[in-house]
Design an enzyme around this catalytic site. Structure first.
Site, PDB file in Angstrom:
ATOM      1  N   LYS A  70       0.802  -1.219   0.000  1.00 34.56           N
ATOM      2  CA  LYS A  70       0.000   0.000   0.000  1.00 34.56           C
ATOM      3  C   LYS A  70       0.843   1.280   0.000  1.00 34.56           C
ATOM      4  O   LYS A  70       0.421   2.289  -0.563  1.00 34.56           O
ATOM      5  CB  LYS A  70      -0.946  -0.013   1.207  1.00 34.56           C
ATOM      6  CG  LYS A  70      -2.049  -1.073   1.123  1.00 34.56           C
ATOM      7  CD  LYS A  70      -3.033  -0.908   2.275  1.00 34.56           C
ATOM      8  CE  LYS A  70      -3.803  -2.168   2.584  1.00 34.56           C
ATOM      9  NZ  LYS A  70      -4.830  -2.517   1.626  1.00 34.56           N
ATOM     10  N   HIS A  74     -16.868   3.919   1.051  1.00 34.11           N
ATOM     11  CA  HIS A  74     -15.997   3.150   0.164  1.00 34.11           C
ATOM     12  C   HIS A  74     -16.647   3.130  -1.224  1.00 34.11           C
ATOM     13  O   HIS A  74     -17.685   2.524  -1.412  1.00 34.11           O
ATOM     14  CB  HIS A  74     -15.835   1.732   0.714  1.00 34.11           C
ATOM     15  CG  HIS A  74     -15.045   0.812  -0.173  1.00 34.11           C
ATOM     16  ND1 HIS A  74     -13.872   0.198   0.223  1.00 34.11           N
ATOM     17  CD2 HIS A  74     -15.259   0.404  -1.453  1.00 34.11           C
ATOM     18  CE1 HIS A  74     -13.413  -0.546  -0.775  1.00 34.11           C
ATOM     19  NE2 HIS A  74     -14.241  -0.442  -1.795  1.00 34.11           N
ATOM     20  N   ARG A 115      -7.389  -7.862  -9.704  1.00 31.74           N
ATOM     21  CA  ARG A 115      -8.072  -9.135  -9.960  1.00 31.74           C
ATOM     22  C   ARG A 115      -9.549  -8.857 -10.131  1.00 31.74           C
ATOM     23  O   ARG A 115      -9.995  -7.726  -9.988  1.00 31.74           O
ATOM     24  CB  ARG A 115      -7.886 -10.060  -8.759  1.00 31.74           C
ATOM     25  CG  ARG A 115      -8.314  -9.335  -7.464  1.00 31.74           C
ATOM     26  CD  ARG A 115      -8.397 -10.230  -6.274  1.00 31.74           C
ATOM     27  NE  ARG A 115      -8.375  -9.497  -5.028  1.00 31.74           N
ATOM     28  CZ  ARG A 115      -9.433  -9.002  -4.409  1.00 31.74           C
ATOM     29  NH1 ARG A 115     -10.645  -9.135  -4.942  1.00 31.74           N
ATOM     30  NH2 ARG A 115      -9.322  -8.358  -3.264  1.00 31.74           N
ATOM     31  N   GLY A 148      -7.937  -7.737   3.109  1.00 35.71           N
ATOM     32  CA  GLY A 148      -9.054  -8.380   3.788  1.00 35.71           C
ATOM     33  C   GLY A 148      -9.458  -7.690   5.076  1.00 35.71           C
ATOM     34  O   GLY A 148     -10.015  -8.309   5.966  1.00 35.71           O
ATOM     35  N   HIS A 202     -14.132  -3.582   8.559  1.00 31.22           N
ATOM     36  CA  HIS A 202     -13.481  -3.201   7.301  1.00 31.22           C
ATOM     37  C   HIS A 202     -13.673  -4.235   6.193  1.00 31.22           C
ATOM     38  O   HIS A 202     -12.908  -4.288   5.238  1.00 31.22           O
ATOM     39  CB  HIS A 202     -11.983  -2.932   7.493  1.00 31.22           C
ATOM     40  CG  HIS A 202     -11.679  -1.950   8.582  1.00 31.22           C
ATOM     41  ND1 HIS A 202     -12.142  -0.652   8.567  1.00 31.22           N
ATOM     42  CD2 HIS A 202     -10.990  -2.082   9.732  1.00 31.22           C
ATOM     43  CE1 HIS A 202     -11.741  -0.031   9.659  1.00 31.22           C
ATOM     44  NE2 HIS A 202     -11.040  -0.878  10.395  1.00 31.22           N
TER      45      HIS A 202
HETATM   46  P1  ADP Z   1     -13.166  -7.778  -2.555  1.00 31.02           P
HETATM   47  O1  ADP Z   1     -12.751  -8.746  -3.579  1.00 31.02           O
HETATM   48  O2  ADP Z   1     -14.463  -7.195  -2.831  1.00 31.02           O
HETATM   49  O3  ADP Z   1     -12.132  -6.782  -2.197  1.00 31.02           O
HETATM   50  P2  ADP Z   1     -12.828  -8.547   0.140  1.00 31.02           P
HETATM   51  O4  ADP Z   1     -11.796  -7.489   0.193  1.00 31.02           O
HETATM   52  O5  ADP Z   1     -13.907  -8.568   1.151  1.00 31.02           O
HETATM   53  O6  ADP Z   1     -13.497  -8.596  -1.293  1.00 31.02           O
HETATM   54  O7  ADP Z   1     -12.181  -9.954   0.221  1.00 31.02           O
HETATM   55  C1  ADP Z   1     -11.718 -10.555  -0.900  1.00 31.02           C
HETATM   56  C2  ADP Z   1     -10.543 -11.309  -0.482  1.00 31.02           C
HETATM   57  O8  ADP Z   1     -10.922 -12.254   0.514  1.00 31.02           O
HETATM   58  C3  ADP Z   1     -10.023 -12.106  -1.610  1.00 31.02           C
HETATM   59  O9  ADP Z   1      -9.067 -11.410  -2.336  1.00 31.02           O
HETATM   60  C4  ADP Z   1      -9.428 -13.244  -0.859  1.00 31.02           C
HETATM   61  O10 ADP Z   1      -8.186 -12.885  -0.329  1.00 31.02           O
HETATM   62  C5  ADP Z   1     -10.349 -13.482   0.272  1.00 31.02           C
HETATM   63  N1  ADP Z   1     -11.411 -14.424  -0.057  1.00 31.02           N
HETATM   64  C6  ADP Z   1     -12.721 -14.222   0.149  1.00 31.02           C
HETATM   65  N2  ADP Z   1     -13.425 -15.285  -0.225  1.00 31.02           N
HETATM   66  C7  ADP Z   1     -12.567 -16.201  -0.678  1.00 31.02           C
HETATM   67  C8  ADP Z   1     -12.693 -17.515  -1.212  1.00 31.02           C
HETATM   68  N3  ADP Z   1     -13.863 -18.121  -1.382  1.00 31.02           N
HETATM   69  N4  ADP Z   1     -11.603 -18.157  -1.578  1.00 31.02           N
HETATM   70  C9  ADP Z   1     -10.431 -17.573  -1.433  1.00 31.02           C
HETATM   71  N5  ADP Z   1     -10.241 -16.350  -0.948  1.00 31.02           N
HETATM   72  C10 ADP Z   1     -11.285 -15.656  -0.566  1.00 31.02           C
HETATM   73  P1  ADP Z   2      -7.871  -3.883   2.544  1.00 32.72           P
HETATM   74  O1  ADP Z   2      -6.667  -4.185   1.736  1.00 32.72           O
HETATM   75  O2  ADP Z   2      -7.897  -4.635   3.811  1.00 32.72           O
HETATM   76  O3  ADP Z   2      -9.128  -3.978   1.727  1.00 32.72           O
HETATM   77  P2  ADP Z   2      -8.221  -0.979   2.408  1.00 32.72           P
HETATM   78  O4  ADP Z   2      -7.109  -0.022   2.387  1.00 32.72           O
HETATM   79  O5  ADP Z   2      -8.927  -1.212   1.120  1.00 32.72           O
HETATM   80  O6  ADP Z   2      -7.699  -2.351   3.009  1.00 32.72           O
HETATM   81  O7  ADP Z   2      -9.266  -0.519   3.506  1.00 32.72           O
HETATM   82  C1  ADP Z   2     -10.326  -1.336   3.912  1.00 32.72           C
HETATM   83  C2  ADP Z   2     -11.460  -0.497   4.492  1.00 32.72           C
HETATM   84  O8  ADP Z   2     -11.029   0.289   5.596  1.00 32.72           O
HETATM   85  C3  ADP Z   2     -12.044   0.504   3.530  1.00 32.72           C
HETATM   86  O9  ADP Z   2     -13.014  -0.093   2.686  1.00 32.72           O
HETATM   87  C4  ADP Z   2     -12.616   1.554   4.455  1.00 32.72           C
HETATM   88  O10 ADP Z   2     -13.872   1.154   4.941  1.00 32.72           O
HETATM   89  C5  ADP Z   2     -11.659   1.553   5.604  1.00 32.72           C
HETATM   90  N1  ADP Z   2     -10.662   2.640   5.433  1.00 32.72           N
HETATM   91  C6  ADP Z   2      -9.489   2.509   4.794  1.00 32.72           C
HETATM   92  N2  ADP Z   2      -8.800   3.675   4.806  1.00 32.72           N
HETATM   93  C7  ADP Z   2      -9.554   4.557   5.474  1.00 32.72           C
HETATM   94  C8  ADP Z   2      -9.389   5.943   5.852  1.00 32.72           C
HETATM   95  N3  ADP Z   2      -8.294   6.622   5.548  1.00 32.72           N
HETATM   96  N4  ADP Z   2     -10.377   6.539   6.542  1.00 32.72           N
HETATM   97  C9  ADP Z   2     -11.490   5.859   6.887  1.00 32.72           C
HETATM   98  N5  ADP Z   2     -11.698   4.571   6.577  1.00 32.72           N
HETATM   99  C10 ADP Z   2     -10.748   3.913   5.880  1.00 32.72           C
HETATM  100 MG    MG Z   3      -9.641  -2.895   0.089  1.00 32.89          MG
END
Ligand code: ADP
Ligand code: ADP
Ligand code: MG
Length: 653
Positions: free
Chosen positions: A116, A208, A297, A164, A235
């Site tokens: 990140k 988001h 992805r 995640g 989150h």
């Molecule tokens: P998004 O793809 O919308 O970002 P999330 O961030 O909630 O969804 O989580 C997606 C991640 O969670 C995937 O990239 C993977 O790491 C994990 N994950 C969730 N469901 C599965 C699954 N059925 N098999 C493998 N990994 C999964």
């Molecule tokens: P991940 O890789 O786990 O998906 P993200 O950076 O996408 O991590 O953040 C996951 C979630 O955390 C976001 O969808 C949002 O709800 C919350 N979040 C992330 N950054 C911020 C921020 N700067 N301020 C408030 N909420 C945040």
């Molecule tokens: Mg994310």
């Protein structure tokens, strides 16, 4: 040209990819672990290859085994799905080195977005707005604390390798910084093997909003509009929708342009998602969104984009991977109506969304919505993988219609055998702020208990459960009348640990009256099915001592003593089995003990209720097959009685 596609994943996404691949005339190859030998995704493919034991590290995450499976089956391309190997640049390179096509971006693009901090630096350079914060190399406590001070509280500490929703800590004021930093690092080290962090501004009223991008290998990059994924717990996304509530064409164009710029900056190819955090306090604005990360992805929630664009994103992925150009130009991308997706999980919302496992003894979805699932009735949600059961996707001409369709579909979904978030989802989709489009990532927490608490069962639900247990209709029309009337029969049920007694009296062959907690319900048999107070009784599913009634959501009941239901103790009576998956709370006997019929032998805790398991006959305990505290599947043998009429012959040590 791709002819045979290996799908390096499992569950709903593997099934979903196979569906499109087949429609395009491609042959499909599934891979599976031992735990998934009979899984739906295996049945969905033309061929299947076993790649190892249940543990993901020895199967779905083992790049060499996946590539070997592709070689052995003559596949010419690999689709990674999401999760597992999908964002692993080393895997992408190994696939190419084996002479196979990877359905996804180049390794370099994945690397550019892998961490990140580096991703944010690159995006800032490319002119994409990023969340203000510290994304540098220095990691000592003083430096990070100084950075937080400079940014201004509240801040968010994030693991650079995070994903995640793990490895994130919101810090409200300086006093809490050091402790939050230490716990964030510890979580990051454990989950990602990398404890480096960044510090960024906590955006208030966070929303988001993410943009689906698509690029081909000929330099064309477009976006397919946005999704709002603000309904989150810890989150992690729970309900997603497209388009984002309150989105204007101007802000969409600004966000879309920023997302396309992000993809262009890293030489992206294929499907990707650029996630932005927006300040929701004053509505979505062109200067009020910031880059968080890019997921390189296909995204879990891609179906809402498919619903509002009418496009098949997996088809686009496969075409792009085969070297074709994007089928549409930016101005040709449709946007019709509104779509919402809810993620159905085996988990317990009231227990902090604790993941659950167990056998799905019954699973049925209503018509009229799209359902992406990787399981069927009878399948097991195992502890090895993500406990997602299905995604339910509703589409409508406008937001309110799609929302009502989602609520109805969730209420009509039938799932039994496993604790799920189904009731929670239905209440969330019907929550007032969500209905009004007033979403932000704090909504679930604010709505709190109202969403978690399962309502008390209705008299209808209790009556339906009592009828399912007593089955007066099975006695035949005549017998029913003569047997039951004028007797008042009592049916005992357990719900949330409380005993409920339902009075049942037959008023004829095809009618009955039930009294549940003082409420009278009139039952009538119409063409084989019960009607209650003039409308069809809610469906009920009986499995062992467990009864689930689907009354706008699953309502779990249990029959207090399985012996009361006759056959529940098993044919031989030698083995006491678990009537449902659960935890062995207590073992009340030891080998050698003499027991009498009806004596309590063990206590099983399931669905947050305790069930006493009793001896079906007099005898002696030969063996206890489980220990107290053990988690057991339905049907697991718990205690064995010595065979009747013979001494226990087991050799003693
Ligand atoms: P998004 O793809 O919308 O970002 P999330 O961030 O909630 O969804 O989580 C997606 C991640 O969670 C995937 O990239 C993977 O790491 C994990 N994950 C969730 N469901 C599965 C699954 N059925 N098999 C493998 N990994 C999964
Ligand atoms: P991940 O890789 O786990 O998906 P993200 O950076 O996408 O991590 O953040 C996951 C979630 O955390 C976001 O969808 C949002 O709800 C919350 N979040 C992330 N950054 C911020 C921020 N700067 N301020 C408030 N909420 C945040
Ligand atoms: Mg994310």
């Amino acid at each position: 040209m791709i002819r045979r596609l290996l799908i390096a994943n499992r569950g709903e996404i593997a099934v979903r990819i196979a569906r499109t691949a087949r429609a395009m005339g491609l042959e499909t190859v599934a891979v599976h672990s031992d735990a998934d030998a009979g899984a739906l995704h295996v049945a969905a493919a033309d061929r299947a290859v076993r790649i190892g034991p249940a543990a993901p590290s020895e199967s779905y995450l083992d790049a060499a085994k996946v590539i070997e499976a592709a070689r052995a089956t003559g596949a010419d391309a690999i689709h990674p799905g999401y999760g597992f190997l999908s964002e692993n640049p080393g895997f992408v390179e190994a696939v190419a080195a084996a002479g196979l096509v990877f359905v996804g971006p180049p390794a370099a693009a994945i690397r550019a977005m892998g961490l990140k901090d580096a991703a944010k630096r690159a995006m800032a350079e490319a002119g994409v707005p990023v969340v203000p914060g510290y994304h540098g190399e220095a990691q000592d406590d003083d430096h990070l604390e100084g950075a937080a001070e400079a940014i201004g509280y509240p801040v968010l500490i994030k693991a650079v390798a995070g994903g995640g929703g793990k490895g994130m800590r919101r810090v409200a004021d300086p006093a809490g910084f050091r402790e939050a930093l230490a716990s964030c690092r510890a979580e990051a080290r454990a989950a990602f093997g990398d404890d480096r962090v960044l510090v960024e501004k906590w955006i208030e009223s966070p929303r988001h909003v993410e943009v689906q991008v698509f690029a081909d290998a000929h330099g064309n990059v477009i976006h397919l509009n946005e999704r709002d994924c603000s309904l989150q717990r810890r989150h992690q996304k729970v309900i997603e929708e497209a388009p984002a509530p309150g989105m204007s064409p101007e802000v969409r164009a600004a966000m879309g342009a920023a997302a396309v710029r992000a993809a262009e900056a890293i030489g992206y190819v294929g499907a990707g998602t650029v996630e932005f955090i927006a300040d929701g306090a004053r509505g979505l604005r062109s200067d009020g969104f910031w880059f968080m990360e890019m997921n390189t992805r296909l995204q879990v929630e891609h179906p809402v984009t498919e619903a509002v664009t009418g496009l098949d994103l997996v088809e686009w992925q496969l075409r792009v991977a085969a070297g074709e150009r994007l089928p549409l130009a930016q101005s040709e991308v449709p946007l019709e109506g509104h779509a919402m997706e809810a993620r159905l999980y085996a988990e317990d919302p009231a227990a902090g969304f604790l993941p659950a496992t167990g056998r799905l003894t019954h699973l049925r979805f209503p018509a009229g919505v799209r359902v992406d699932t990787g399981v069927r009735s009878g399948d097991t949600v195992s502890p090895h993988y993500d406990p997602m059961i299905a995604k339910v996707i509703a589409h409508g001409p406008d937001r309110e219609t799609s929302r009502r369709r989602l609520v109805q579909a969730l209420r009509a979904t039938e799932v039994a055998g496993c604790v799920t978030n189904l009731g929670f989802l239905a209440r969330l989709a019907d929550e007032a702020d969500f209905a009004a489009g007033a979403v932000d990532t704090g909504l679930i927490e604010r709505a709190g208990k109202a969403l978690m608490a399962e309502p008390a069962p209705s008299a209808r639900a209790m009556a339906a459960a009592a009828l399912a247990v007593a089955r007066p209709e099975a006695a035949g029309p005549q017998a029913g009348f003569t047997l039951w009337a004028p007797l008042l029969h009592e049916v005992r049920l357990l719900h949330a640990g409380e005993e409920i007694v339902v009075g049942l009296s037959m008023g004829g062959a095809d009618r009955a009256q039930l009294v549940a907690l003082g409420v009278t319900v009139a039952a009538e048999l119409r063409s084989g099915g019960w009607w209650l107070d003039g409308s069809p009784a809610p469906a009920a599913h009986v499995e062992g001592a467990r009864v689930t009634v689907f009354d706008g959501g699953p309502v779990p009941f249990a029959v207090p003593d399985p012996l009361a239901r006759g056959a529940a103790a098993g044919p031989s009576g030698d083995v006491v089995e678990a009537p449902m998956p659960g935890l062995v709370r207590a073992l009340l006997v030891a080998p050698g003990d003499t027991v009498s019929a009806g004596q309590r032998l063990a206590v099983l805790e399931a669905m947050k209720m305790e069930h006493a398991l009793a001896a079906s006959r007099d005898g002696a305990v030969a063996e206890c097959l489980v220990a107290e505290g053990a988690q057991v599947e339905a049907g697991a043998a718990l205690i064995r009685l010595a065979p009747e009429g013979g001494p226990e012959t087991e050799a003693a040590e």
